[in-house]
Design a protein around this motif. Structure first.
Motif, PDB file in Angstrom:
ATOM      1  N   GLU A 122       0.874  -1.437   0.064  1.00 22.67           N
ATOM      2  CA  GLU A 122      -0.310   0.005   0.134  1.00 22.67           C
ATOM      3  C   GLU A 122       0.777   1.127   0.064  1.00 22.67           C
ATOM      4  OE1 GLU A 122      -3.940   0.440   1.738  1.00 22.67           O
ATOM      5  OE2 GLU A 122      -3.015   1.078   3.554  1.00 22.67           O
ATOM      6  N   VAL A 123       1.552   1.578   0.423  1.00 23.58           N
ATOM      7  CA  VAL A 123       2.456   2.620   0.540  1.00 23.58           C
ATOM      8  C   VAL A 123       3.696   2.955   0.091  1.00 23.58           C
ATOM      9  CG1 VAL A 123       4.225   1.663   2.974  1.00 23.58           C
ATOM     10  CG2 VAL A 123       3.301   3.529   2.768  1.00 23.58           C
ATOM     11  N   ILE A 124       3.528   1.780  -0.458  1.00 19.74           N
ATOM     12  CA  ILE A 124       5.009   2.051  -2.239  1.00 19.74           C
ATOM     13  C   ILE A 124       3.740   2.024  -3.325  1.00 19.74           C
ATOM     14  CG2 ILE A 124       6.664   0.982  -3.810  1.00 19.74           C
ATOM     15  CD1 ILE A 124       7.997  -0.663  -1.184  1.00 19.74           C
ATOM     16  N   GLU A 125       2.892   1.487  -2.940  1.00 21.99           N
ATOM     17  CA  GLU A 125       2.459   1.499  -4.693  1.00 21.99           C
ATOM     18  C   GLU A 125       1.207   3.268  -4.392  1.00 21.99           C
ATOM     19  OE1 GLU A 125       2.477   0.066  -7.108  1.00 21.99           O
ATOM     20  OE2 GLU A 125       3.762  -0.614  -6.507  1.00 21.99           O
ATOM     21  N   LEU A 126       0.710   3.123  -3.541  1.00 20.88           N
ATOM     22  CA  LEU A 126      -0.179   4.281  -3.123  1.00 20.88           C
ATOM     23  C   LEU A 126       0.367   5.946  -2.693  1.00 20.88           C
ATOM     24  CD1 LEU A 126      -3.526   4.487  -3.468  1.00 20.88           C
ATOM     25  CD2 LEU A 126      -3.465   4.173  -0.798  1.00 20.88           C
ATOM     26  N   SER A 127       1.705   5.856  -2.513  1.00 25.80           N
ATOM     27  CA  SER A 127       2.037   7.132  -2.480  1.00 25.80           C
ATOM     28  C   SER A 127       2.968   7.502  -3.368  1.00 25.80           C
ATOM     29  CB  SER A 127       3.341   7.018  -0.815  1.00 25.80           C
ATOM     30  OG  SER A 127       2.703   6.315   0.328  1.00 25.80           O
ATOM     31  N   ASP A 128       3.094   8.894  -3.472  1.00 18.78           N
ATOM     32  CA  ASP A 128       3.995   9.717  -4.546  1.00 18.78           C
ATOM     33  C   ASP A 128       5.448   9.896  -4.384  1.00 18.78           C
ATOM     34  OD1 ASP A 128       1.732  10.134  -6.466  1.00 18.78           O
ATOM     35  OD2 ASP A 128       0.995  11.313  -4.765  1.00 18.78           O
ATOM     36  N   SER A 129       5.443   9.858  -2.513  1.00 17.08           N
ATOM     37  CA  SER A 129       7.083  10.376  -2.263  1.00 17.08           C
ATOM     38  C   SER A 129       6.434   9.629  -0.590  1.00 17.08           C
ATOM     39  CB  SER A 129       7.481  11.631  -1.863  1.00 17.08           C
ATOM     40  OG  SER A 129       6.545  12.342  -2.069  1.00 17.08           O
ATOM     41  N   LEU A 130       7.849   9.248  -0.124  1.00 23.26           N
ATOM     42  CA  LEU A 130       7.844   8.406   1.103  1.00 23.26           C
ATOM     43  C   LEU A 130       8.483   8.738   2.025  1.00 23.26           C
ATOM     44  CD1 LEU A 130       7.188   4.622   0.561  1.00 23.26           C
ATOM     45  CD2 LEU A 130       8.767   5.146   2.303  1.00 23.26           C
ATOM     46  N   ILE A 131       8.617   9.008   3.581  1.00 21.55           N
ATOM     47  CA  ILE A 131       9.471   8.796   3.837  1.00 21.55           C
ATOM     48  C   ILE A 131       9.267   7.464   4.886  1.00 21.55           C
ATOM     49  CG2 ILE A 131       9.496  11.110   4.338  1.00 21.55           C
ATOM     50  CD1 ILE A 131       7.693  11.692   6.997  1.00 21.55           C
ATOM     51  N   VAL A 132      10.381   7.225   5.328  1.00 20.23           N
ATOM     52  CA  VAL A 132      11.143   5.666   6.945  1.00 20.23           C
ATOM     53  C   VAL A 132      10.801   6.848   7.748  1.00 20.23           C
ATOM     54  CG1 VAL A 132      11.011   3.177   6.849  1.00 20.23           C
ATOM     55  CG2 VAL A 132      11.395   4.071   5.082  1.00 20.23           C
ATOM     56  N   MET A 133      10.254   5.875   8.936  1.00 21.26           N
ATOM     57  CA  MET A 133      10.237   5.745  10.197  1.00 21.26           C
ATOM     58  C   MET A 133      10.783   4.681  11.173  1.00 21.26           C
ATOM     59  SD  MET A 133       6.177   7.832  11.309  1.00 21.26           S
ATOM     60  CE  MET A 133       7.605   8.562  13.473  1.00 21.26           C
ATOM     61  N   TYR A 134      11.619   5.499  11.683  1.00 18.49           N
ATOM     62  CA  TYR A 134      12.392   4.231  12.555  1.00 18.49           C
ATOM     63  C   TYR A 134      12.480   4.747  13.810  1.00 18.49           C
ATOM     64  CZ  TYR A 134      15.840   0.551  14.581  1.00 18.49           C
ATOM     65  OH  TYR A 134      16.155  -0.080  15.604  1.00 18.49           O
ATOM     66  N   GLY A 135      12.962   4.446  14.963  1.00 19.84           N
ATOM     67  CA  GLY A 135      12.783   4.762  16.050  1.00 19.84           C
ATOM     68  C   GLY A 135      12.000   6.442  16.296  1.00 19.84           C
ATOM     69  N   GLY A 136      10.758   6.298  16.424  1.00 19.19           N
ATOM     70  CA  GLY A 136      11.000   7.458  16.421  1.00 19.19           C
ATOM     71  C   GLY A 136      11.756   9.135  15.118  1.00 19.19           C
ATOM     72  N   LYS A 137      11.960   8.838  14.660  1.00 16.76           N
ATOM     73  CA  LYS A 137      12.887   9.378  13.182  1.00 16.76           C
ATOM     74  C   LYS A 137      12.345   9.514  11.842  1.00 16.76           C
ATOM     75  CE  LYS A 137      17.116  10.551  15.951  1.00 16.76           C
ATOM     76  NZ  LYS A 137      18.620   9.998  16.670  1.00 16.76           N
ATOM     77  N   ILE A 138      12.848  10.186  11.232  1.00 12.09           N
ATOM     78  CA  ILE A 138      12.338   9.532   9.736  1.00 12.09           C
ATOM     79  C   ILE A 138      14.071   9.328   9.076  1.00 12.09           C
ATOM     80  CG2 ILE A 138      11.981  10.277   7.899  1.00 12.09           C
ATOM     81  CD1 ILE A 138       9.992  12.642   8.402  1.00 12.09           C
ATOM     82  N   VAL A 139      13.984   8.094   8.910  1.00 15.12           N
ATOM     83  CA  VAL A 139      15.491   7.785   8.137  1.00 15.12           C
ATOM     84  C   VAL A 139      15.750   7.272   6.944  1.00 15.12           C
ATOM     85  CG1 VAL A 139      16.122   6.397  10.075  1.00 15.12           C
ATOM     86  CG2 VAL A 139      14.596   5.209   8.862  1.00 15.12           C
ATOM     87  N   ALA A 140      14.474   7.978   6.007  1.00 17.80           N
ATOM     88  CA  ALA A 140      14.454   7.373   4.553  1.00 17.80           C
ATOM     89  C   ALA A 140      13.656   8.732   3.566  1.00 17.80           C
ATOM     90  CB  ALA A 140      15.126   6.652   4.216  1.00 17.80           C
ATOM     91  N   TYR A 141      13.671   9.494   2.853  1.00 13.80           N
ATOM     92  CA  TYR A 141      12.901   9.955   2.114  1.00 13.80           C
ATOM     93  C   TYR A 141      12.837   9.705   0.812  1.00 13.80           C
ATOM     94  CZ  TYR A 141      10.828  13.389  -0.199  1.00 13.80           C
ATOM     95  OH  TYR A 141      10.606  14.387  -1.600  1.00 13.80           O
ATOM     96  N   PHE A 142      12.322   9.009   0.080  1.00 11.73           N
ATOM     97  CA  PHE A 142      12.023   9.120  -1.286  1.00 11.73           C
ATOM     98  C   PHE A 142      11.254   9.856  -2.005  1.00 11.73           C
ATOM     99  CE2 PHE A 142      13.291   5.280   1.079  1.00 11.73           C
ATOM    100  CZ  PHE A 142      13.976   4.786   1.112  1.00 11.73           C
ATOM    101  N   GLU A 143      12.188  10.765  -2.914  1.00 14.57           N
ATOM    102  CA  GLU A 143      10.976  11.674  -3.598  1.00 14.57           C
ATOM    103  C   GLU A 143       9.952  10.967  -4.515  1.00 14.57           C
ATOM    104  OE1 GLU A 143      12.943  14.777  -5.064  1.00 14.57           O
ATOM    105  OE2 GLU A 143      11.444  15.575  -5.483  1.00 14.57           O
ATOM    106  N   ASP A 144      10.354   9.371  -5.049  1.00 14.81           N
ATOM    107  CA  ASP A 144       9.958   8.893  -6.219  1.00 14.81           C
ATOM    108  C   ASP A 144       9.916   7.069  -4.847  1.00 14.81           C
ATOM    109  OD1 ASP A 144       8.350   7.496  -8.637  1.00 14.81           O
ATOM    110  OD2 ASP A 144      10.072   8.165  -9.646  1.00 14.81           O
ATOM    111  N   THR A 145       8.786   7.793  -5.951  1.00 10.45           N
ATOM    112  CA  THR A 145       8.278   5.992  -4.718  1.00 10.45           C
ATOM    113  C   THR A 145       8.390   4.373  -5.921  1.00 10.45           C
ATOM    114  OG1 THR A 145       5.844   5.618  -5.414  1.00 10.45           O
ATOM    115  CG2 THR A 145       6.844   6.882  -3.157  1.00 10.45           C
ATOM    116  N   SER A 146       8.323   4.987  -7.716  1.00  8.34           N
ATOM    117  CA  SER A 146       8.264   4.331  -8.501  1.00  8.34           C
ATOM    118  C   SER A 146       9.662   2.865  -9.020  1.00  8.34           C
ATOM    119  CB  SER A 146       7.569   4.536 -10.025  1.00  8.34           C
ATOM    120  OG  SER A 146       8.702   5.483 -10.538  1.00  8.34           O
ATOM    121  N   GLN A 147      10.536   3.420  -8.243  1.00  6.77           N
ATOM    122  CA  GLN A 147      11.617   2.442  -8.266  1.00  6.77           C
ATOM    123  C   GLN A 147      12.163   1.780  -7.129  1.00  6.77           C
ATOM    124  OE1 GLN A 147      12.564   1.912 -11.513  1.00  6.77           O
ATOM    125  NE2 GLN A 147      10.518   3.325 -12.333  1.00  6.77           N
ATOM    126  N   LEU A 148      11.129   1.966  -6.553  1.00 10.28           N
ATOM    127  CA  LEU A 148      11.571   1.331  -5.096  1.00 10.28           C
ATOM    128  C   LEU A 148      11.195  -0.413  -5.384  1.00 10.28           C
ATOM    129  CD1 LEU A 148      10.159   3.187  -1.669  1.00 10.28           C
ATOM    130  CD2 LEU A 148      12.634   3.394  -2.553  1.00 10.28           C
TER     131      LEU A 148
END
Lengths: 317, 533
Positions: free
Chosen positions: B481-507
Motif C-alpha cells: 500500500e505505502v509503496i504503490e499508493l504514495s507519490d513520495s515516501l518517508i520511513v520512520m524508525y525509532g521516532g525519527k525519519i530515517v529515509a525520504y524517497f522523492e519517487d516511489t516508482s523505483q523502490l
C-alpha cells in the motif's frame, strides 16, 4: 433551642439509638464492600434485605426459634445474591439489571409472599412475639461504666455482630488468600485469569458474602428493630449502604464511619421531629442532606487526591 | 531389523534435543483469516530463540497457541517429546511454560510479593491467613537466585516499568517455568532497562531455561539470541543460527511482498505546502522518546506515505496531527495556522479529515446507524437543519448518495454500523471523511483487515482525492500500500525519519526493509528534503 438539641444529642439514649440504627446499614455496607472489592456492584442489597427480613420473621415463627430465623434470612440472602450472580456472570446480563430485578421483587413480591403464606397484608407484627425477637445482651463489665455502659451495653446480639464484621471483613480482605484473590479479581481480572484464579468463582463467593450480610441486615430489621416485618421497613437502607461504601472509599473502617454518620443523621431526625416547634417535614430532610454533604466532601477529597497524583506524576517525568 | 533400531535411536536423539516441537500448526480464525499456515517451530533446551516478523506475521498467534490462549485448527505440539494438548494457560503453566505478555498482567494495588504469589499464596499454620513474611521470602529468594533487583514490599503501581517486567518474569519462574515466552519485551523499556533485561536473560539461559523472544528489532536479536525463526504472512520463512545469518538477509526474509499490487495513477503535480510539521518531539509517560525531531511537509496534490514497522512513532504522530495528544515541543501547521491544542471540530473546519487506524473506536459509533455516522461531522450545517429540528429529507438524501457513491453494502441507511462487514464499516468512515472534500486527508492504515474489493475501492478514492487537489498523508504498515499508493515516501524508525524517497516508482522491498528495520539511514541533508524548503 440549640441548647436543648445539644443536650438531647449528648445523652445516652441518643447515642444508643445511633448504634442501633447504624447496625443494619453497616451489615449491608460491609456486603457492598466485599462485593465491590471483587469488582461486583451489588445494587440488589435493598431487595435482598426486604426478602430476607420477611423470611427471617416467617422462619422464626414457624420454627419458634429466633436463631433459625436469622440463619434462614442469611440463606435466603445468599440464594438471592447467587441468583443475581448467575444472571450477571453466567447469562451475561448487566449486573445492575439483575440488582434492580431483585429490588423490585423485594418491593412487590414480599407482600404477595406474605399474603400467600399467612393471609396477612402489609405486616407480620402479630407473628413476631417478644420471645422471637433477637435477644439483647448486657456486657458484664462495660455495663457498669457510667455513660459508656449505657451507650454500649444492652444491644442485640446482631448489633455487636455488625461491628464485629467490620473487623472480620477487613481480615478476610487483607489477611487471607481469598481476600488476595478478591482484590486481584476486582482490580485486574486478566491478571487473575493468567495465573489460574477463576474470576467467576471468586465473584460468586464475593456476591454470596454480600447476600449473607444483607440477609443479616434484613433479619435485624424484622426481628429486632421493627419487631415484625412491614412493607416500608427497609426504607432505602440498602441504597444508603452503597453510599456508605462509596464514601468510605470501599474500605471496612471508612465504611463503618460513614455508616455511623448515616445512622447519626437518622437518629437525629427521629429525635428532632419529636420536639415541639420544629417542622417535621424539614427535619425529615436531615438524613438525605447529610448524604449529599457527605458525598460532596467525598468528591472534593477524591479530586484533591487525583490532583496530587497528577502533580506527583508530572514531577516524576 | 537393525536398521529400524537405528532409526529409533535417531528419533530419541532428536526428541532429547528439543523441549518444544510444534508441527504443522494451522490457525484459522472464525472470520476466515488464517494467522498460521502449516507452521513448524522447535526449541532446543537452553537456547534463546527469536521469533521475528512484521506485525500480523503470526508470531504472537503461534505463541498464544503454545501458551494455551488459542487453540490450533490443526497440528500437534510436543513438549519434551510427548504430544500434549494445551487447552488453557493453567495447562501450559503445569507443563513448565510461562509467558510474559506485552501488557503486564499485574494487580497495581498489591505489593510485588503479593503479585508474585497470587493464586498460590503461602499460609500460616492455621491455613486461614496469608503468611506475608513467607511471601516476601519467596519473592526475595527467587529474585536472589536469578539475580533480579526488586522491591517485594512496594506496591506494583509505584515501581518503574522495567521492574514490573521483572515481577512478571519472576511470576512465571516461581510457578516452575522452564520455557519462558517474552512477547516484545523491549517495546516498553528504556535503553538502560533493555541492557539490564538482556543480562538477566543470559543469566537465566545459563541456569538452563529456554527463552522465546518475540521481536522485530534486528540489533537486539543479533545481540542475545542463539537461533531465530522468521515468519511472514502466517508462514515460517526458515530457522537459522543467529551467527550464520546477516542482518540484511533477515530483513529480506522478514519484509517483502508476496504479491505486488499495482495502483494506476497519474504523476503527482504538487503545489503549495498544506501540512507543515517541524521539530516535533514527544516522550511518553514511560519516559520513552516516541517522536524525535520530526520534520516534514505535505503538499497539495500529492500523497506522502509514511512507512515503518508499527510502534516506531507513527501512532503518536497521527495523534498529534488530530490533537488526540500534545507534543512536548515542535510545531504543526495546516495552511499556516497551528493546530496544536485546537479542538477537533476546529481542526476539521480547517479542512482536515482523518481515517483513523482504530476504526471501531475513533472511526464510528458502532451502535449508531449508517446515517448517523456519516452526518456526525456535518449535522450542524445549515442545510441539514430547519429551525431547531433536523431537515430529515436532506439528511436522508445525503446519506443515500454516500451509500451509492462509496458502494456501501447495507440493507438501509438505518442499519447499525456494527452489523456491517469490516470493509463496509471502513467505507462508512471513508465516505464521511472523503466526501467533506478535505484539504488534508490523514489516512492511517486505511485498508487494514478488509477485503480486497473494499481495499481497491478505498485506494482509488484516495488517489482521486489527491489528484483533485488534496494533500494526503498516508500511514501504513502494509508495504504494498505505502509503496504503490504514495507519490513520495518517508520511513520512520525509532521516532525519527530515517529515509525520504522523492519517487516511489523505483523502490524495492529489500531497500525498504533495511531502512524499516534500522539497518540503514540516510544523511540529514537527504531527509531534510521532505521539508521542501
Amino acid at each position: 433551642m440549640i441548647g436543648d438539641l445539644l443536650l438531647s444529642i449528648f445523652n445516652t439514649d441518643f447515642l444508643f439509638s445511633v448504634i442501633r440504627i447504624t447496625a443494619p446499614i453497616l451489615f449491608a455496607a460491609m456486603g457492598a464492600v466485599i462485593a465491590e472489592k471483587a469488582g461486583v456492584v451489588n445494587i440488589g442489597l435493598e431487595g435482598i434485605m426486604m426478602i430476607s427480613a420477611l423470611f427471617g420473621a416467617l422462619i422464626g415463627y414457624w420454627t419458634q426459634s429466633w436463631l433459625v430465623g436469622v440463619l434462614g434470612a442469611v440463606v435466603v440472602g445468599i440464594l438471592l445474591a447467587l441468583l443475581i450472580g448467575f444472571f450477571a456472570f453466567k447469562m451475561k446480563t448487566d449486573i445492575i439489571l439483575g440488582g434492580i430485578a431483585v429490588n423490585m421483587l423485594g418491593a412487590g413480591g414480599t407482600i404477595f409472599l406474605l399474603y400467600m403464606f399467612t393471609g396477612m397484608k402489609g405486616n407480620t407484627g402479630a407473628l413476631v412475639t417478644r420471645d422471637l425477637l433477637i435477644p439483647t445482651v448486657n456486657i458484664p463489665l462495660v455495663q457498669s461504666i457510667p455513660f459508656l455502659g449505657q451507650v454500649l451495653s444492652g444491644h442485640s446480639v446482631l448489633t455487636y455482630l455488625a461491628f464485629l464484621f467490620v473487623w472480620l471483613i477487613w481480615v478476610i480482605l487483607y489477611k487471607t488468600p481469598l481476600g488476595l484473590n478478591i482484590r486481584a479479581v476486582g482490580e485486574n481480572p486478566n491478571a487473575a485469569t493468567s495465573i489460574g484464579v477463576s474470576v467467576e468463582k471468586i465473584q460468586y463467593i464475593a456476591i454470596a458474602f454480600s447476600g449473607a450480610l444483607a440477609g443479616l441486615g434484613g433479619a435485624f430489621m424484622s426481628m429486632y428493630y421493627s419487631q415484625g416485618w412491614n412493607s416500608g421497613m427497609v426504607a432505602g437502607r440498602g441504597f444508603i449502604a452503597l453510599a456508605a461504601q462509596a464514601m468510605g472509599r470501599g474500605e471496612p473502617l471508612g465504611t463503618m464511619l460513614s455508616s455511623l454518620l448515616f445512622g447519626f443523621a437518622q437518629a437525629l431526625r427521629t429525635k428532632v421531629s419529636g420536639m415541639q416547634g420544629v417542622s417535621s417535614y424539614l427535619v425529615s430532610v436531615i438524613p438525605y442532606l447529610v448524604t449529599i454533604i457527605g458525598l460532596v466532601l467525598y468528591a472534593i477529597s477524591t479530586m484533591n487526591k487525583l490532583k496530587k497524583r497528577q502533580v506527583a506524576a508530572k514531577g516524576a517525568e | 531389523m537393525e536398521q529400524e533400531v537405528i532409526v529409533e535411536q535417531e528419533e530419541v536423539v532428536e526428541q532429547e534435543d528439543f523441549v518444544v516441537q510444534m508441527r504443522g500448526i494451522n490457525k484459522v480464525y472464525p472470520n476466515g483469516i488464517a494467522a498460521n499456515k502449516d507452521v513448524n517451530f522447535s526449541l532446543r533446551r537452553g537456547e534463546i530463540h527469536a521469533i521475528m516478523g512484521e506485525n500480523g506475521a503470526g508470531k504472537s498467534t503461534l505463541m498464544k497457541i503454545l501458551f494455551g490462549l488459542e487453540q490450533p485448527t490443526s497440528g500437534e505440539i510436543l513438549i519434551n517429546g510427548q504430544p500434549v494438548a494445551i487447552h488453557n494457560p493453567q495447562k501450559a503453566i503445569s507443563l513448565g511454560i510461562g509467558m510474559v505478555h506485552q501488557h503486564f498482567m499485574l494487580v497495581p494495588s498489591l505489593t510485588v510479593a503479593e503479585n508474585i504469589v497470587l493464586g498460590m499464596a503461602p499460609t500460616t499454620k492455621s491455613r486461614l491467613l496469608v503468611d506475608y513474611k513467607k511471601a516476601v521470602q519467596i519473592a526475595e529468594e527467587n529474585a536472589a537466585r536469578y539475580n533480579f533487583r526488586i522491591e517485594p514490599n512496594s506496591k506494583v503501581m509505584d515501581i518503574p516499568v522495567g521492574m514490573k517486567q521483572k515481577v512478571e518474569i519472576l511470576k512465571a519462574l516461581v510457578r516452575g517455568a522452564k520455557i519462558l515466552i517474552l512477547d516484545e519485551p523491549t517495546a516498553v523499556l528504556t535503553t538502560q532497562e533493555t541492557t539490564e533485561l538482556f543480562k538477566e536473560l543470559i543469566a537465566l539461559k545459563e541456569q538452563g531455561l529456554t527463552i522465546v523472544f518475540i521481536s522485530h528489532k534486528l540489533k537486539e536479536i543479533k545481540q542475545i539470541t542463539d537461533r531465530l525463526t522468521i515468519m511472514r504472512g502466517g508462514r515460517t520463512m526458515g530457522v537459522y543460527n543467529t551467527a550464520d545469518i546477516s542482518e540484511a538477509e533477515i530483513s529480506r526474509l522478514m519484509v517483502g511482498r508476496d504479491v505486488v499490487l499495482k495502483v494506476v495513477k497519474d504523476k503527482a503535480q504538487p503545489t503549495e505546502t498544506i501540512l507543515k510539521v517541524r521539530d516535533l518531539e514527544y516522550t511518553n509517560r514511560w519516559n520513552k522518546k516516541m517522536l524525535d525531531k520530526l520534520s516534514f511537509s505535505v503538499r497539495r496534490g500529492e500523497i506522502l506515505g509514511i512507512a515503518g514497522v508499527e510502534g516506531n512513532g507513527q501512532r503518536e504522530l497521527v495523534e498529534m496531527l488530530f490533537n488526540l495528544n500534545t507534543p512536548d515541543t515542535g510545531t504543526i501547521t495546516v495552511c499556516g495556522e497551528s493546530i496544536i491544542n485546537q479542538p477537533q471540530n476546529k481542526i476539521r473546519d480547517r479542512g482536515v479529515s482523518l481515517v483513523p487506524e482504530d476504526r471501531m473506536t475513533y472511526g464510528i459509533a458502532d451502535i449508531a446507524t449508517i446515517e448517523e455516522n456519516v452526518i456526525s461531522d456535518r449535522f450542524t450545517d445549515s442545510r441539514f437543519n430547519k429551525g431547531p429540528l433536523f431537515n430529515v429529507q436532506e439528511i436522508h438524501s445525503e446519506c443515500d448518495n454516500l451509500i451509492v457513491d462509496y458502494r456501501i453494502l447495507a440493507k438501509s441507511r438505518k442499519q447499525q454500523v456494527k452489523m456491517l462487514s469490516g470493509g463496509n464499516i471502513q467505507k462508512v468512515v471513508v465516505a464521511r471523511e472523503l466526501s467533506s472534500k478535505p484539504t488534508l486527508l490523514i489516512a492511517d492504515q486505511p485498508t487494514r483487515g478488509i477485503d480486497v474489493g473494499a481495499t481497491e475501492f478505498i485506494r482509488n478514492e484516495i488517489v482521486e482525492l489527491s489528484r483533485e487537489g488534496a494533500a494526503v498523508l498516508l500511514v501504513s504498515a502494509d508495504l504494498n500500500e505505502v509503496i504503490e499508493l504514495s507519490d513520495s515516501l518517508i520511513v520512520m524508525y525509532g521516532g525519527k525519519i530515517v529515509a525520504y524517497f522523492e519517487d516511489t516508482s523505483q523502490l524495492d522491498d529489500e531497500v525498504m526493509g533495511e531502512y524499516m528495520l534500522g539497518l540503514k539511514h540516510q544523511t540529514e541533508e537527504e531527509i531534510a528534503k521532505v521539508s521542501y524548503e
